[in-house]
Enzyme design. Structure first.
Site, PDB file in Angstrom:
ATOM      1  N   ASP A  35       0.866  -1.193   0.000  1.00 35.96           N
ATOM      2  CA  ASP A  35       0.000   0.000   0.000  1.00 35.96           C
ATOM      3  C   ASP A  35       0.896   1.233   0.000  1.00 35.96           C
ATOM      4  OD1 ASP A  35      -3.202   0.569   1.174  1.00 35.96           O
ATOM      5  OD2 ASP A  35      -1.763   2.208   1.014  1.00 35.96           O
ATOM      6  N   ALA A  85      -6.580   1.403  -5.161  1.00 34.01           N
ATOM      7  CA  ALA A  85      -7.188   2.266  -6.177  1.00 34.01           C
ATOM      8  C   ALA A  85      -7.360   3.654  -5.604  1.00 34.01           C
ATOM      9  CB  ALA A  85      -8.562   1.716  -6.583  1.00 34.01           C
ATOM     10  N   GLU A  86      -7.461   4.606  -6.506  1.00 31.65           N
ATOM     11  CA  GLU A  86      -8.047   5.890  -6.135  1.00 31.65           C
ATOM     12  C   GLU A  86      -9.542   5.639  -6.180  1.00 31.65           C
ATOM     13  OE1 GLU A  86      -6.863   8.759  -5.135  1.00 31.65           O
ATOM     14  OE2 GLU A  86      -4.744   8.238  -5.324  1.00 31.65           O
ATOM     15  N   THR A 139     -16.167  -2.321  -8.956  1.00 31.16           N
ATOM     16  CA  THR A 139     -17.338  -1.609  -8.443  1.00 31.16           C
ATOM     17  C   THR A 139     -18.530  -1.764  -9.386  1.00 31.16           C
ATOM     18  OG1 THR A 139     -18.170   0.655  -8.151  1.00 31.16           O
ATOM     19  CG2 THR A 139     -16.272   0.421  -9.552  1.00 31.16           C
ATOM     20  N   ASP A 140     -19.723  -1.550  -8.854  1.00 38.34           N
ATOM     21  CA  ASP A 140     -20.920  -1.556  -9.711  1.00 38.34           C
ATOM     22  C   ASP A 140     -21.015  -0.274 -10.544  1.00 38.34           C
ATOM     23  OD1 ASP A 140     -21.585   0.230  -7.680  1.00 38.34           O
ATOM     24  OD2 ASP A 140     -23.558  -0.620  -7.282  1.00 38.34           O
ATOM     25  N   GLU A 141     -20.168   0.718 -10.218  1.00 38.72           N
ATOM     26  CA  GLU A 141     -20.271   1.996 -10.941  1.00 38.72           C
ATOM     27  C   GLU A 141     -19.875   1.858 -12.411  1.00 38.72           C
ATOM     28  OE1 GLU A 141     -19.101   5.529  -8.874  1.00 38.72           O
ATOM     29  OE2 GLU A 141     -19.279   4.567  -6.927  1.00 38.72           O
ATOM     30  N   TYR A 164     -13.658   8.181 -12.287  1.00 38.82           N
ATOM     31  CA  TYR A 164     -13.419   7.033 -11.389  1.00 38.82           C
ATOM     32  C   TYR A 164     -13.956   5.749 -12.012  1.00 38.82           C
ATOM     33  CZ  TYR A 164     -14.423   3.623  -7.704  1.00 38.82           C
ATOM     34  OH  TYR A 164     -14.526   2.458  -6.980  1.00 38.82           O
ATOM     35  N   SER A 165     -15.251   5.759 -12.378  1.00 38.12           N
ATOM     36  CA  SER A 165     -15.827   4.510 -12.878  1.00 38.12           C
ATOM     37  C   SER A 165     -15.216   4.135 -14.230  1.00 38.12           C
ATOM     38  CB  SER A 165     -17.349   4.585 -12.947  1.00 38.12           C
ATOM     39  OG  SER A 165     -17.781   5.707 -13.674  1.00 38.12           O
ATOM     40  N   LYS A 168     -12.000   2.364 -13.433  1.00 38.79           N
ATOM     41  CA  LYS A 168     -12.250   1.001 -12.936  1.00 38.79           C
ATOM     42  C   LYS A 168     -12.714   0.106 -14.088  1.00 38.79           C
ATOM     43  CE  LYS A 168     -12.050  -0.369  -9.277  1.00 38.79           C
ATOM     44  NZ  LYS A 168     -10.905  -0.900  -8.461  1.00 38.79           N
ATOM     45  N   TYR A 221     -26.069  16.146  -1.465  1.00 41.77           N
ATOM     46  CA  TYR A 221     -26.066  16.590  -2.863  1.00 41.77           C
ATOM     47  C   TYR A 221     -27.478  16.679  -3.450  1.00 41.77           C
ATOM     48  CZ  TYR A 221     -21.018  16.020  -3.744  1.00 41.77           C
ATOM     49  OH  TYR A 221     -19.667  16.153  -3.771  1.00 41.77           O
ATOM     50  N   ASP A 294     -25.482  19.799  -6.666  1.00 42.52           N
ATOM     51  CA  ASP A 294     -25.255  18.395  -7.009  1.00 42.52           C
ATOM     52  C   ASP A 294     -23.878  18.177  -7.628  1.00 42.52           C
ATOM     53  OD1 ASP A 294     -25.929  15.759  -7.130  1.00 42.52           O
ATOM     54  OD2 ASP A 294     -27.594  16.005  -8.540  1.00 42.52           O
ATOM     55  N   ARG A 295     -23.363  16.957  -7.453  1.00 41.67           N
ATOM     56  CA  ARG A 295     -22.115  16.535  -8.107  1.00 41.67           C
ATOM     57  C   ARG A 295     -22.349  16.491  -9.623  1.00 41.67           C
ATOM     58  NH1 ARG A 295     -20.803  10.558  -6.351  1.00 41.67           N
ATOM     59  NH2 ARG A 295     -19.428  11.456  -4.802  1.00 41.67           N
ATOM     60  N   PRO A 296     -21.403  17.022 -10.442  1.00 40.26           N
ATOM     61  CA  PRO A 296     -21.600  16.934 -11.897  1.00 40.26           C
ATOM     62  C   PRO A 296     -21.674  15.467 -12.335  1.00 40.26           C
ATOM     63  CG  PRO A 296     -19.613  18.216 -11.339  1.00 40.26           C
ATOM     64  CD  PRO A 296     -20.150  17.666 -10.054  1.00 40.26           C
TER      65      PRO A 296
HETATM   66  P1  NAD Z   1      -9.770   3.437  -0.139  1.00 40.20           P
HETATM   67  O1  NAD Z   1      -9.638   4.700  -0.898  1.00 40.20           O
HETATM   68  O2  NAD Z   1     -10.299   3.480   1.252  1.00 40.20           O
HETATM   69  O3  NAD Z   1      -8.373   2.681  -0.077  1.00 40.20           O
HETATM   70  C1  NAD Z   1      -7.528   2.587  -1.179  1.00 40.20           C
HETATM   71  C2  NAD Z   1      -6.159   2.139  -0.690  1.00 40.20           C
HETATM   72  O4  NAD Z   1      -5.297   2.004  -1.829  1.00 40.20           O
HETATM   73  C3  NAD Z   1      -5.495   3.135   0.264  1.00 40.20           C
HETATM   74  O5  NAD Z   1      -4.965   2.465   1.387  1.00 40.20           O
HETATM   75  C4  NAD Z   1      -4.389   3.756  -0.582  1.00 40.20           C
HETATM   76  O6  NAD Z   1      -3.260   4.161   0.179  1.00 40.20           O
HETATM   77  C5  NAD Z   1      -4.061   2.612  -1.526  1.00 40.20           C
HETATM   78  N1  NAD Z   1      -3.458   3.082  -2.792  1.00 40.20           N
HETATM   79  C6  NAD Z   1      -3.924   4.092  -3.594  1.00 40.20           C
HETATM   80  N2  NAD Z   1      -3.095   4.241  -4.651  1.00 40.20           N
HETATM   81  C7  NAD Z   1      -2.126   3.291  -4.519  1.00 40.20           C
HETATM   82  C8  NAD Z   1      -0.990   2.938  -5.313  1.00 40.20           C
HETATM   83  N3  NAD Z   1      -0.691   3.593  -6.447  1.00 40.20           N
HETATM   84  N4  NAD Z   1      -0.207   1.908  -4.901  1.00 40.20           N
HETATM   85  C9  NAD Z   1      -0.487   1.248  -3.746  1.00 40.20           C
HETATM   86  N5  NAD Z   1      -1.543   1.549  -2.953  1.00 40.20           N
HETATM   87  C10 NAD Z   1      -2.347   2.560  -3.343  1.00 40.20           C
HETATM   88  O7  NAD Z   1     -10.668   2.489  -1.046  1.00 40.20           O
HETATM   89  P2  NAD Z   1     -11.741   1.386  -0.626  1.00 40.20           P
HETATM   90  O8  NAD Z   1     -13.037   2.062  -0.417  1.00 40.20           O
HETATM   91  O9  NAD Z   1     -11.162   0.520   0.428  1.00 40.20           O
HETATM   92  O10 NAD Z   1     -11.842   0.566  -1.991  1.00 40.20           O
HETATM   93  C11 NAD Z   1     -10.995  -0.559  -2.239  1.00 40.20           C
HETATM   94  C12 NAD Z   1     -11.324  -1.148  -3.604  1.00 40.20           C
HETATM   95  O11 NAD Z   1     -12.704  -1.518  -3.652  1.00 40.20           O
HETATM   96  C13 NAD Z   1     -11.130  -0.157  -4.756  1.00 40.20           C
HETATM   97  O12 NAD Z   1     -10.579  -0.861  -5.841  1.00 40.20           O
HETATM   98  C14 NAD Z   1     -12.535   0.332  -5.075  1.00 40.20           C
HETATM   99  O13 NAD Z   1     -12.634   0.687  -6.434  1.00 40.20           O
HETATM  100  C15 NAD Z   1     -13.343  -0.904  -4.753  1.00 40.20           C
HETATM  101  N6  NAD Z   1     -14.742  -0.651  -4.355  1.00 40.20           N
HETATM  102  C16 NAD Z   1     -15.023   0.222  -3.337  1.00 40.20           C
HETATM  103  C17 NAD Z   1     -16.344   0.414  -2.940  1.00 40.20           C
HETATM  104  C18 NAD Z   1     -16.710   1.336  -1.801  1.00 40.20           C
HETATM  105  O14 NAD Z   1     -17.904   1.551  -1.544  1.00 40.20           O
HETATM  106  N7  NAD Z   1     -15.758   1.867  -1.045  1.00 40.20           N
HETATM  107  C19 NAD Z   1     -17.383  -0.276  -3.592  1.00 40.20           C
HETATM  108  C20 NAD Z   1     -17.039  -1.175  -4.621  1.00 40.20           C
HETATM  109  C21 NAD Z   1     -15.720  -1.345  -4.980  1.00 40.20           C
END
Ligand code: NAD
Length: 338
Positions: A35, A85-86, A139-141, A164-165, A168, A221, A294-296
């Site tokens: 991470d 992920a971001e 994600t479902d997005e 974002y979506s 992904k 929003y 609202d968010r764009p």
């Molecule tokens: P989060 O933003 O809380 O955590 C993301 C983590 O990834 C962080 O610890 C960050 O430090 C790390 N990270 C970011 N860029 C990195 C890089 N370049 N190298 C190494 N580590 C990096 O996200 P989350 O909510 O825990 O989501 C985790 C996964 O689940 C994501 O892939 C997201 O798309 C997916 N997801 C999330 C949700 C939701 O509701 N949160 C729903 C469906 C899917």
């Protein structure tokens, strides 16, 4: 122990919940957590397993190919569960570049290093690596938005609407291509909105709780009628574990709790619970709810049909929104007030 897996993004919300859950239930696995510790990740999320003998933390970037190769050589990973992920839609609107880098290039990088470590040719795993699997968390997005009716199934065409979506969706496509082109053992889970302990402050539910108890306006929003299908994070973790262990290679599984709620309902519900669990000296928390621009491109509604993972892998959500939200509020009250 010949079962070391790489988990990426394990210091974030879902990854941290997952690693703690996984190590508790799988004493025969070692986990290496890679991470970067961006603003979204914190080691505070992992205090429970700080000194766990089967757990190693590495701070680094999934886009750093030399580092990922070094880790594969050092630990000889037999599986990858890729969360990093971001993840915040609002940030993807103000600064999309990081989303393309981490979510698309980072995922490609991990797949490519795993392929070279595990396989000698398309459809040919090296001896001893036949069962190695790459599990991609999505994600479902990626499916875009729904109207008032209908559900996302695994057959729903991709139609991502935010950077974002879109990032992904792109990563899902790269994962898919590694199955079809190289015969790599991949599985993808597409999950609905998660909530629960350890979620970053910036997301909707932590924001509502935090703003409520600090006496600030609770921003909602638009008209607050956008609908998400909310899943308690530990239910997502059990779905991931099942799909990782039992899912069919090349398949995707939608994970969702059949808990559609709109944002205004969520804000009202949290306020009502806080009135009981952490009463204000004067007035009700609902008085703090305010509507903001609202968010764009804000998608109206997401909702998952989870029949496939339920029927084929036997997954079922334990929590509904009304039970999960109480646990979540308890956790944030503890974090924010003690
Ligand atoms: P989060 O933003 O809380 O955590 C993301 C983590 O990834 C962080 O610890 C960050 O430090 C790390 N990270 C970011 N860029 C990195 C890089 N370049 N190298 C190494 N580590 C990096 O996200 P989350 O909510 O825990 O989501 C985790 C996964 O689940 C994501 O892939 C997201 O798309 C997916 N997801 C999330 C949700 C939701 O509701 N949160 C729903 C469906 C899917």
């Amino acid at each position: 122990m010949d079962n070391t897996i790489l988990v990426t993004g394990g210091a974030g919300f879902i990854g941290a919940n997952f690693i703690v859950h996984f190590l508790e239930n799988n004493t025969d696995y070692k986990v290496v957590n890679l991470d970067l510790l961006t603003y979204a990740g914190t080691l505070d999320n992992l205090v429970e397993i700080d000194n766990h003998s089967n757990y190693t933390f590495v701070q680094g970037d999934i886009c750093d190919k030399a580092l990922v190769e070094k880790l594969f050589k050092e630990h000889d990973f037999k599986g990858v569960i890729h969360f990093a992920a971001e993840s915040h839609v609002d940030n993807s609107i103000s600064g999309p570049e990081a989303f393309i880098k981490t979510n698309v290039i980072g995922t490609f990088n991990l797949l490519e290093v795993a392929r070279q470590h595990w396989m000698s040719a398309p459809n040919l795993y090296k001896e001893g690596y036949e069962n190695c699997r790459f599990h991609h968390i999505s994600t479902d997005e990626v499916y875009g938005t729904l109207g008032k009716e209908g559900l996302f199934t695994e057959e729903t065409p991709y139609a991502p609407n935010s950077p974002y979506s879109a990032s992904k969706a792109s990563s899902d496509m790269v994962v898919r291509s590694y199955f079809h082109t190289y015969g790599m053992n991949v599985v993808t889970t597409n999950c609905s909105n998660n909530y629960g302990p350890k979620q970053h402050n910036e997301k909707l539910i932590p924001t509502i709780i935090r703003k409520a108890i600090t006496g600030e306006n609770i921003p909602i929003y638009g008209d607050g009628l956008n609908v998400r299908d909310w899943l308690y994070v530990t239910d997502h973790c059990t779905g991931i574990e099942l799909a990782y262990k039992k899912g069919i290679a090349g398949e995707t599984y939608n994970v969702g709790g059949r808990n559609e709620r709109n944002n205004l309902y969520i804000a009202n519900k949290i306020c009502e619970l806080l009135d009981k669990m952490h009463p204000k000296v004067k007035g009700n928390y609902k008085d703090q709810i305010t509507f903001v621009t609202d968010r764009p491109g804000h998608d109206l509604r997401y909702a998952i049909d989870a029949t496939k993972i339920e029927d084929e892998l036997g997954w079922k959500a334990d929590e509904n929104f009304e039970t999960g939200i109480v646990k979540t509020i308890e956790w944030y009250l503890h974090k924010l007030t003690e």
